[in-house]
Design an enzyme around this catalytic site. Structure first.
Site, PDB file in Angstrom:
ATOM      1  N   HIS A   1       8.298  -8.157  -6.304  1.00  0.00           N
ATOM      2  CA  HIS A   1       7.755  -9.325  -5.867  1.00  0.00           C
ATOM      3  C   HIS A   1       8.563 -10.459  -6.433  1.00  0.00           C
ATOM      4  CE1 HIS A   1       4.074  -7.083  -3.905  1.00  0.00           C
ATOM      5  NE2 HIS A   1       4.969  -6.722  -3.456  1.00  0.00           N
TER       6      HIS A   1
ATOM      7  N   GLU B   1       6.836 -12.952  -7.615  1.00  0.00           N
ATOM      8  CA  GLU B   1       5.962 -13.375  -8.937  1.00  0.00           C
ATOM      9  C   GLU B   1       6.715 -12.773  -9.819  1.00  0.00           C
ATOM     10  OE1 GLU B   1       3.096 -13.479  -5.526  1.00  0.00           O
ATOM     11  OE2 GLU B   1       4.823 -12.439  -5.940  1.00  0.00           O
TER      12      GLU B   1
ATOM     13  N   CYS C   1      -0.508 -10.574  -4.931  1.00  0.00           N
ATOM     14  CA  CYS C   1      -1.193  -9.451  -4.676  1.00  0.00           C
ATOM     15  C   CYS C   1      -2.150  -8.867  -6.215  1.00  0.00           C
ATOM     16  CB  CYS C   1      -0.478  -8.531  -4.505  1.00  0.00           C
ATOM     17  SG  CYS C   1       0.979  -7.782  -5.564  1.00  0.00           S
TER      18      CYS C   1
ATOM     19  N   CYS D   1       0.816  -8.417  -8.753  1.00  0.00           N
ATOM     20  CA  CYS D   1       1.167  -9.433  -9.482  1.00  0.00           C
ATOM     21  C   CYS D   1       0.373 -10.264 -10.276  1.00  0.00           C
ATOM     22  CB  CYS D   1       1.930 -10.166  -8.299  1.00  0.00           C
ATOM     23  SG  CYS D   1       3.408  -9.475  -7.602  1.00  0.00           S
TER      24      CYS D   1
END
Length: 157
Positions: free
Chosen positions: A74, A76, A99, A102
């Site tokens: 992801h 992040e 999410c 993260c």
């Protein structure tokens, strides 16, 4: 006002970073900023280094190992991994609310603020877990209503 404010500037950088993602469905970008308003990390959704975009799936449905969810890093996470200095006390600007996975990394890295643009998964189990952890850890979250945004127009080769 003839110039862009800091929030809009950093979110626009996150949006532009998302354009690097080859994901045909979800393009997310993230920018980490320190207290001096310096970018110290940047990322977008993509496969790990050495994992070719042609050899791994971008599908959203099917057996887990046949979908992107088993392989994508992801935005992040990439921003944290790409950081150039300590992230303690910093802010992360992200185009989509993080999410739960993260959120764990954001908390552990010492980031104290999440500024997001979209919360399209609000109310889902991963969203509820993410918000619960961020709140418990004292990480401030705020939705950004941008005053000035850039329009990203893909340039064809």
């Amino acid at each position: 006002m003839n110039h862009m404010n800091w929030d809009d500037y950093f979110m626009n950088v996150a949006i532009l970073s998302a354009e690097r993602s080859k994901d045909p469905n979800t393009k997310v970008g993230a920018v980490i900023v320190n207290a001096d308003k310096r970018i110290v990390g940047i990322g977008y959704n993509g496969f790990p280094n050495g994992c070719s975009d042609e050899d791994f799936p971008w599908e959203r449905e099917g057996e887990y190992e046949d979908t992107k969810y088993a392989y994508v890093v992801h935005a992040e996470e990439n921003a944290i991994l790409n950081s150039t200095t300590s992230l303690k006390g910093g802010s992360i600007y992200v185009s989509l609310f993080p999410c739960n996975e993260c959120a764990k990394k954001i908390i552990q890295s010492g980031i104290k603020e999440v500024v997001y643009l979209s919360d399209k998964y609000s109310g889902t189990p991963t969203d509820i877990a993410s918000k619960r952890m961020l709140s418990a850890a004292g990480v401030k979250t705020r939705k950004l209503n941008m005053e000035k945004g850039i329009e990203v127009t893909p340039i064809s080769n």
